[in-house]
Design an enzyme around this catalytic site. Structure first.
Site, PDB file in Angstrom:
ATOM      1  CG  ASP A  47      50.023 -19.996 -18.086  1.00 21.33           C
ATOM      2  OD1 ASP A  47      50.690 -19.969 -17.042  1.00 21.33           O
ATOM      3  OD2 ASP A  47      49.059 -19.236 -18.292  1.00 21.33           O
ATOM      4  CB  SER A  48      55.253 -21.232 -15.722  1.00 19.90           C
ATOM      5  OG  SER A  48      55.041 -22.597 -15.405  1.00 19.90           O
ATOM      6  CG  ASP A  86      47.909 -22.890 -15.843  1.00 14.62           C
ATOM      7  OD1 ASP A  86      47.106 -22.958 -14.896  1.00 14.62           O
ATOM      8  OD2 ASP A  86      49.068 -22.452 -15.725  1.00 14.62           O
ATOM      9  CE  LYS A 116      47.401 -22.938 -12.170  1.00 11.50           C
ATOM     10  NZ  LYS A 116      47.560 -21.515 -12.616  1.00 11.50           N
ATOM     11  CD  GLU A 118      47.467 -17.069 -14.427  1.00  6.41           C
ATOM     12  OE1 GLU A 118      47.437 -15.853 -14.713  1.00  6.41           O
ATOM     13  OE2 GLU A 118      48.490 -17.776 -14.574  1.00  6.41           O
ATOM     14  CD  GLU A 186      52.110 -16.799  -8.992  1.00  4.68           C
ATOM     15  OE1 GLU A 186      53.240 -16.535  -9.456  1.00  4.68           O
ATOM     16  OE2 GLU A 186      51.222 -17.355  -9.644  1.00  4.68           O
TER      17      GLU A 186
END
Length: 283
Positions: A47-48, A86, A116, A118, A186
Site C-alpha cells: 500500500d506504499s 497488502d 499482508k 500490518e 520494519e
C-alpha cells in the site's frame, strides 16, 4: 526463459536452506515484469503505492478497490514470483467478517496468492480466521507499521527500549501461532530483528531491520530513485532513474520544439508510390 513458479513450499525451502529471500514491491504491469525478469522470489503489492504511485500523503488513504486494481495488474506481469498484496487500512480493523471477506476478495479479484496485514498480537484471532477459516495465506508485519504511523508518533524506529523490543517479540510469536507463514520486520534495531528471527520458525522479511533476517524487501521507487519526497535511511539506492527519466522527457520536448522529432523516413509511414502520386495530384 520461464522459471518455475515460486510457491510457499519454495519459500519454506529457501528458509530451511538459509538462503536469503528476495522481495520487492511492484505496482503495475511494467514494474511486475521487471521483478519477474530479475528472478525475485516474492513480489509485494504494497500500500506504499498510495504515496509513491498515487501521490497521497500517507498509505491510509488507499481503498480496497484500488489495491485490487493494482494487484490484478501486477499478477499479469509477475508470473513466477510469489505474489503478496497488502490489505489496506480499514479492510481488516473493524471485525472478523470484513477481515476474512476482504482477504478472500484480494485473492479472488486481485489474484494475490497471500495477503499482508500490518498488525501484531491484537489481530491474531482475525489472522487465524483468515488462514484456517478461509484458507488464505497471511504475511504479518510488525515494527513500523505505516498505516498507523500517527499512533506510533510518526515514521519512527520501533523496539529501541527493552520493553518495546519485548513487545515486538510477543507480536511476532503471536502472529506465528495465528498461522502467518512469514513476517515483515520494519524499522527496528538489527539486534531486535536478529532475536525475533532466531525465535521464530517462519521466515522474517526485513526492511530497515538489518542483515540477520531471512530475507529483504524494499520499495521499488525508493531503490530506483523515483520517489521525490524522501528516501528512508535503510534504503540503498541501486539506480537514480528519477533524474534520468526527467532528462529524457526534457530531450523529447526539445526534439519536438526543434522539429528534430519525428524525422521523415525513420519515424514515419509511407504510401505506396502509385497511391502517393495519385494523392498528390488529388490534393
Amino acid at each position: 526463459e520461464s522459471r518455475p513458479k515460486v510457491t510457499i513450499r519454495t519459500i519454506k525451502k529457501l528458509y530451511a536452506d538459509r538462503k536469503p529471500i528476495s522481495m520487492m514491491t511492484a505496482y503495475d504491469y511494467p514494474t511486475s515484469v521487471a521483478c519477474d525478469r530479475a528472478g525475485l522470489d516474492m513480489v509485494l503489492v504494497g500500500d506504499s503505492l498510495a504515496m509513491v504511485a498515487l501521490g497521497h500523503e500517507d498509505t491510509s488513504q488507499i481503498t480496497m478497490d484500488e489495491m485490487i486494481h493494482h494487484s490484478k495488474a501486477v499478477a499479469r506481469g509477475a508470473r513466477s514470483p510469489f505474489l503478496v498484496t497488502d490489505l489496506p487500512f480499514g479492510a481488516y480493523q473493524s471485525d472478523h467478517t470484513s477481515a476474512v471477506n476482504n482477504a478472500i476478495r484480494m485473492v479472488k479479484e486481485g489474484r494475490a496468492e497471500a495477503v499482508k496485514l500490518e498488525a501484531g498480537r491484537r489481530a491474531a484471532a482475525k489472522i487465524n480466521d483468515i488462514v484456517h477459516g478461509a484458507g488464505v495465506p497471511v504475511v504479518g508485519h510488525i515494527g513500523l507499521t505505516p498505516q498507523t504511523a500517527v499512533a506510533l508518533g510518526g515514521f519512527r524506529v520501533q523496539g529501541k527500549s527493552v520493553s518495546n523490543a519485548q513487545s515486538l517479540v510477543d507480536d511476532a510469536l503471536a502472529l506465528q501461532d495465528a498461522g502467518c507463514f512469514a513476517v515483515v520486520l520494519e524499522a527496528m534495531p538489527s539486534l531486535v530483528a536478529e532475536t525475533v528471527t532466531r525465535l521464530l520458525h517462519i521466515p522474517t522479511i526485513g526492511i530497515g531491520a538489518g542483515p540477520a533476517t531471512s530475507g529483504q524487501v524494499l520499495v521499488l521507487s525508493d531503490m530506483l530513485g523515483m520517489f521525490d519526497r524522501f528516501t528512508p535511511k535503510f534504503c540503498r539506492s541501486f539506480a537514480d532513474l528519477g533524474p534520468r527519466m526527467a532528462a529524457a522527457i526534457g530531450e523529447y520536448k526539445q526534439a519536438v520544439r526543434s522539429r528534430e522529432f519525428p524525422s521523415e523516413g525513420t519515424h514515419t509511414y509511407e504510401m505506396p508510390a502509385a497511391a502517393e502520386e495519385k494523392w498528390r495530384a488529388y490534393v
